[in-house]
Scaffold this motif. Structure first.
Motif, PDB file in Angstrom:
ATOM      1  N   SER A  52       0.828  -1.198   0.000  1.00 38.36           N
ATOM      2  CA  SER A  52       0.000   0.000   0.000  1.00 38.36           C
ATOM      3  C   SER A  52       0.870   1.259   0.000  1.00 38.36           C
ATOM      4  N   SER A  53       0.243   2.388  -0.218  1.00 38.62           N
ATOM      5  CA  SER A  53       0.987   3.643  -0.331  1.00 38.62           C
ATOM      6  C   SER A  53       1.756   3.969   0.939  1.00 38.62           C
ATOM      7  N   SER A  54       1.180   3.625   2.089  1.00 39.63           N
ATOM      8  CA  SER A  54       1.828   3.907   3.367  1.00 39.63           C
ATOM      9  C   SER A  54       2.844   2.846   3.757  1.00 39.63           C
ATOM     10  N   GLY A  55       2.761   1.693   3.116  1.00 41.70           N
ATOM     11  CA  GLY A  55       3.604   0.564   3.503  1.00 41.70           C
ATOM     12  C   GLY A  55       2.997  -0.287   4.601  1.00 41.70           C
ATOM     13  N   GLU A  56       1.798   0.107   5.078  1.00 43.15           N
ATOM     14  CA  GLU A  56       1.170  -0.612   6.189  1.00 43.15           C
ATOM     15  C   GLU A  56       0.668  -1.988   5.786  1.00 43.15           C
ATOM     16  N   SER A  57       0.283  -2.129   4.528  1.00 42.19           N
ATOM     17  CA  SER A  57      -0.334  -3.371   4.080  1.00 42.19           C
ATOM     18  C   SER A  57       0.449  -3.966   2.928  1.00 42.19           C
ATOM     19  N   THR A  58       0.648  -5.285   2.992  1.00 41.85           N
ATOM     20  CA  THR A  58       1.355  -5.990   1.931  1.00 41.85           C
ATOM     21  C   THR A  58       0.635  -7.293   1.623  1.00 41.85           C
ATOM     22  N   ASN A  59       0.909  -7.823   0.447  1.00 41.70           N
ATOM     23  CA  ASN A  59       0.328  -9.102   0.060  1.00 41.70           C
ATOM     24  C   ASN A  59       1.309  -9.823  -0.855  1.00 41.70           C
ATOM     25  N   TYR A  60       1.206 -11.149  -0.854  1.00 39.27           N
ATOM     26  CA  TYR A  60       2.121 -11.963  -1.637  1.00 39.27           C
ATOM     27  C   TYR A  60       1.373 -13.089  -2.335  1.00 39.27           C
ATOM     28  N   ALA A  61       1.874 -13.465  -3.490  1.00 40.16           N
ATOM     29  CA  ALA A  61       1.383 -14.672  -4.129  1.00 40.16           C
ATOM     30  C   ALA A  61       1.783 -15.865  -3.270  1.00 40.16           C
ATOM     31  N   ASP A  62       0.968 -16.900  -3.269  1.00 45.15           N
ATOM     32  CA  ASP A  62       1.269 -18.082  -2.452  1.00 45.15           C
ATOM     33  C   ASP A  62       2.628 -18.673  -2.793  1.00 45.15           C
ATOM     34  N   SER A  63       3.013 -18.575  -4.054  1.00 46.18           N
ATOM     35  CA  SER A  63       4.256 -19.196  -4.505  1.00 46.18           C
ATOM     36  C   SER A  63       5.504 -18.537  -3.938  1.00 46.18           C
ATOM     37  N   VAL A  64       5.375 -17.317  -3.404  1.00 47.07           N
ATOM     38  CA  VAL A  64       6.556 -16.604  -2.901  1.00 47.07           C
ATOM     39  C   VAL A  64       6.477 -16.281  -1.418  1.00 47.07           C
ATOM     40  N   LYS A  65       5.358 -16.616  -0.795  1.00 46.87           N
ATOM     41  CA  LYS A  65       5.212 -16.319   0.638  1.00 46.87           C
ATOM     42  C   LYS A  65       6.311 -16.997   1.444  1.00 46.87           C
ATOM     43  N   GLY A  66       6.885 -16.236   2.362  1.00 50.89           N
ATOM     44  CA  GLY A  66       7.958 -16.767   3.187  1.00 50.89           C
ATOM     45  C   GLY A  66       9.327 -16.639   2.551  1.00 50.89           C
ATOM     46  N   ARG A  67       9.376 -16.297   1.273  1.00 51.40           N
ATOM     47  CA  ARG A  67      10.666 -16.159   0.577  1.00 51.40           C
ATOM     48  C   ARG A  67      10.927 -14.728   0.115  1.00 51.40           C
ATOM     49  N   PHE A  68       9.879 -14.022  -0.281  1.00 49.81           N
ATOM     50  CA  PHE A  68      10.000 -12.654  -0.799  1.00 49.81           C
ATOM     51  C   PHE A  68       9.464 -11.667   0.230  1.00 49.81           C
ATOM     52  N   THR A  69      10.082 -10.494   0.269  1.00 49.70           N
ATOM     53  CA  THR A  69       9.623  -9.419   1.140  1.00 49.70           C
ATOM     54  C   THR A  69       9.603  -8.112   0.363  1.00 49.70           C
ATOM     55  N   ILE A  70       8.460  -7.457   0.384  1.00 47.89           N
ATOM     56  CA  ILE A  70       8.332  -6.156  -0.269  1.00 47.89           C
ATOM     57  C   ILE A  70       8.430  -5.063   0.785  1.00 47.89           C
ATOM     58  N   SER A  71       9.056  -3.969   0.413  1.00 47.43           N
ATOM     59  CA  SER A  71       9.168  -2.834   1.330  1.00 47.43           C
ATOM     60  C   SER A  71       9.286  -1.559   0.499  1.00 47.43           C
ATOM     61  N   ARG A  72       9.121  -0.442   1.152  1.00 49.42           N
ATOM     62  CA  ARG A  72       9.248   0.819   0.431  1.00 49.42           C
ATOM     63  C   ARG A  72       9.888   1.862   1.326  1.00 49.42           C
ATOM     64  N   ASP A  73      10.613   2.760   0.694  1.00 48.17           N
ATOM     65  CA  ASP A  73      11.205   3.916   1.363  1.00 48.17           C
ATOM     66  C   ASP A  73      10.693   5.138   0.619  1.00 48.17           C
ATOM     67  N   ASN A  74       9.615   5.699   1.121  1.00 50.13           N
ATOM     68  CA  ASN A  74       8.993   6.820   0.414  1.00 50.13           C
ATOM     69  C   ASN A  74       9.901   8.037   0.350  1.00 50.13           C
ATOM     70  N   ALA A  75      10.773   8.180   1.331  1.00 52.89           N
ATOM     71  CA  ALA A  75      11.703   9.313   1.309  1.00 52.89           C
ATOM     72  C   ALA A  75      12.674   9.206   0.135  1.00 52.89           C
ATOM     73  N   LYS A  76      12.973   7.967  -0.262  1.00 52.46           N
ATOM     74  CA  LYS A  76      13.872   7.731  -1.397  1.00 52.46           C
ATOM     75  C   LYS A  76      13.109   7.435  -2.682  1.00 52.46           C
ATOM     76  N   ASN A  77      11.781   7.481  -2.601  1.00 54.61           N
ATOM     77  CA  ASN A  77      10.955   7.193  -3.784  1.00 54.61           C
ATOM     78  C   ASN A  77      11.298   5.834  -4.396  1.00 54.61           C
ATOM     79  N   THR A  78      11.502   4.845  -3.558  1.00 51.18           N
ATOM     80  CA  THR A  78      11.939   3.534  -4.025  1.00 51.18           C
ATOM     81  C   THR A  78      11.183   2.430  -3.300  1.00 51.18           C
ATOM     82  N   VAL A  79      10.858   1.396  -4.055  1.00 50.45           N
ATOM     83  CA  VAL A  79      10.247   0.177  -3.520  1.00 50.45           C
ATOM     84  C   VAL A  79      11.197  -0.975  -3.800  1.00 50.45           C
TER      85      VAL A  79
END
Length: 127
Positions: A52-79
């Motif tokens: 989500s825009s705030s980074g509060e909410s995330t979701n993953y495909a079942d195939s990558v759960k537990g292996r992939f992590t999404i994050s964002r640094d809005n100050a750096k304009n990067t995900v």
């Protein structure tokens, strides 16, 4: 106009790790929910993860759960997409995408919900 540029792809052995980055320009990233998608040759594009825009909410495909992590640094304009324990089936072109939202918690793994797309970065998992 929002522009997205992915980086960090490459060739990695099974079990290895990569961190993909999605750098945004042209518009403030905090206004957008972000998704990561991938497409393998001969296969349909599939949603991998979203945040989500705030980074509060995330979701993953079942195939990558537990292996992939999404994050964002809005100050750096990067995900980011941290990918661990990579498997050959993770091979494909990875795209980040953005959709404008007023919601702090909205996200989606449906590629049709996104308006802005990067050019993609190749990830190859092979021994």
């Amino acid at each position: 106009q929002l522009q997205l540029v992915e980086s960090g792809g490459g060739l990695v052995q099974p079990g290895g790790s990569l961190r993909l980055s999605c750098a945004a320009s042209g518009s403030p990233l905090p206004n957008y929910a972000i998704g990561w998608f991938r497409q393998a040759p001969g296969k349909e594009r599939e949603g991998v993860s979203c945040i989500s825009s705030s980074g509060e909410s995330t979701n993953y495909a079942d195939s990558v759960k537990g292996r992939f992590t999404i994050s964002r640094d809005n100050a750096k304009n990067t995900v980011y997409l941290q990918m661990n324990n990579l498997k050959p089936e993770d091979t494909g072109v990875y795209y980040c995408a953005a959709t404008f939202t007023y919601s702090r918690t909205y996200y989606s793994l449906m590629w049709g919900m996104y308006n802005y797309w990067g050019q993609g970065t190749q990830v190859t998992v092979s021994s």
